[in-house]
Write a protein that holds these residues in place. Structure first.
Motif, PDB file in Angstrom:
ATOM      1  N   PRO A   1       0.828  -1.211   0.000  1.00 49.46           N
ATOM      2  CA  PRO A   1       0.000   0.000   0.000  1.00 49.46           C
ATOM      3  C   PRO A   1       0.861   1.260   0.000  1.00 49.46           C
ATOM      4  CG  PRO A   1      -0.669  -1.503   1.755  1.00 49.46           C
ATOM      5  CD  PRO A   1       0.610  -2.024   1.185  1.00 49.46           C
ATOM      6  N   ALA A   2       0.430   2.282  -0.706  1.00 50.96           N
ATOM      7  CA  ALA A   2       1.182   3.536  -0.778  1.00 50.96           C
ATOM      8  C   ALA A   2       1.206   4.250   0.558  1.00 50.96           C
ATOM      9  CB  ALA A   2       0.588   4.441  -1.844  1.00 50.96           C
ATOM     10  N   SER A   3       0.264   3.923   1.449  1.00 50.04           N
ATOM     11  CA  SER A   3       0.223   4.574   2.762  1.00 50.04           C
ATOM     12  C   SER A   3       1.231   3.970   3.733  1.00 50.04           C
ATOM     13  CB  SER A   3      -1.184   4.469   3.346  1.00 50.04           C
ATOM     14  OG  SER A   3      -1.552   3.109   3.472  1.00 50.04           O
ATOM     15  N   ASP A   4       1.802   2.808   3.411  1.00 47.56           N
ATOM     16  CA  ASP A   4       2.829   2.214   4.272  1.00 47.56           C
ATOM     17  C   ASP A   4       4.053   3.122   4.331  1.00 47.56           C
ATOM     18  OD1 ASP A   4       1.282   0.054   4.838  1.00 47.56           O
ATOM     19  OD2 ASP A   4       2.573  -1.422   3.868  1.00 47.56           O
ATOM     20  N   THR A   5       4.771   3.014   5.424  1.00 45.38           N
ATOM     21  CA  THR A   5       5.967   3.835   5.562  1.00 45.38           C
ATOM     22  C   THR A   5       7.202   3.071   5.084  1.00 45.38           C
ATOM     23  OG1 THR A   5       6.198   3.132   7.853  1.00 45.38           O
ATOM     24  CG2 THR A   5       5.025   5.207   7.461  1.00 45.38           C
TER      25      THR A   5
ATOM     26  N   ALA B   1      -2.150   2.622  -4.603  1.00 41.75           N
ATOM     27  CA  ALA B   1      -2.546   3.910  -4.018  1.00 41.75           C
ATOM     28  C   ALA B   1      -4.049   4.089  -4.178  1.00 41.75           C
ATOM     29  CB  ALA B   1      -1.804   5.040  -4.716  1.00 41.75           C
ATOM     30  N   ASP B   2      -4.632   4.865  -3.282  1.00 41.19           N
ATOM     31  CA  ASP B   2      -6.049   5.187  -3.391  1.00 41.19           C
ATOM     32  C   ASP B   2      -6.226   6.269  -4.445  1.00 41.19           C
ATOM     33  OD1 ASP B   2      -6.811   3.401  -1.422  1.00 41.19           O
ATOM     34  OD2 ASP B   2      -6.464   4.856   0.177  1.00 41.19           O
TER      35      ASP B   2
ATOM     36  N   PRO C   1       5.865   8.122   4.258  1.00 44.69           N
ATOM     37  CA  PRO C   1       4.988   7.248   3.464  1.00 44.69           C
ATOM     38  C   PRO C   1       5.549   7.014   2.062  1.00 44.69           C
ATOM     39  CG  PRO C   1       3.744   9.058   4.438  1.00 44.69           C
ATOM     40  CD  PRO C   1       5.196   9.341   4.669  1.00 44.69           C
TER      41      PRO C   1
ATOM     42  N   GLY D   1       4.033   6.895  -0.763  1.00 41.78           N
ATOM     43  CA  GLY D   1       3.467   7.820  -1.752  1.00 41.78           C
ATOM     44  C   GLY D   1       4.310   9.061  -1.934  1.00 41.78           C
ATOM     45  N   GLU D   2       4.883   9.571  -0.840  1.00 40.67           N
ATOM     46  CA  GLU D   2       5.749  10.747  -0.914  1.00 40.67           C
ATOM     47  C   GLU D   2       7.111  10.403  -1.505  1.00 40.67           C
ATOM     48  OE1 GLU D   2       6.183  12.934   2.724  1.00 40.67           O
ATOM     49  OE2 GLU D   2       4.058  12.682   3.198  1.00 40.67           O
TER      50      GLU D   2
END
Length: 153
Positions: free
Chosen positions: A10-14, A36-37, A64, A66-67
């Motif tokens: 998941p893109a929210s994982d760190t 990603a959402d 995260p 995503g960043e």
């Protein structure tokens, strides 16, 4: 074309837990899909293991994915169903019943079966005199203990 299983992240994982997950993966050859959402459902970003590990190098553990990967600036891959795999491009995510099941990859390269000539090359009779033990000329067999210690002559 074949469907290869993936490591879905998941893109929210760190970064920290993702690094640990990649290090404990059963193989480094599997593709990685960062999910990603998106506005109309999940967005799939397909990467290789080395590409993702390189991006995570020198990043803080609490950041995260995503960043780090700048997923907002990347265009996601459009998934296909299992029935449409033959017409899909390599690297396309495959979804079945709303669940990511893999990525489309090229067929595995088949290794040709060994021929008679290949089998003959490995036969002891074709390797020459240097491959035979020193005691073969005297007709005496050397036991295991004499091989280890060098005695028995």
């Amino acid at each position: 074309m074949r469907v290869e299983s993936v490591i879905a992240v998941p893109a929210s994982d760190t970064v920290g837990p993702t690094r640990l997950r990649l290090l404990t993966a059963r193989t480094g050859k599997l593709p990685v899909v960062v999910v990603a959402d998106g506005t109309s459902g999940p967005d799939y970003h397909v990467m290789t293991m080395t590409e993702l590990q390189t991006a995570l190098t020198n990043q803080l553990s609490a950041t995260p994915l995503g960043e780090v990967l700048d997923l907002a600036g990347r265009s996601p891959r459009t998934p296909v169903g299992k029935a449409d795999v033959a017409a899909a491009a390599v690297g396309t995510p495959v979804v079945e019943n709303g669940r990511l099941i893999g990525v489309v990859l090229d067929d595995k390269v088949e290794v040709p079966e060994p021929t008679e000539q290949d089998l003959q090359r490995g036969a002891p009779s074709t390797r020459g005199q240097s491959a035979e033990p020193a005691d073969a000329a005297s007709g005496r067999k050397r036991g295991l203990w004499s091989r280890v210690t060098g005695t028995g002559r």
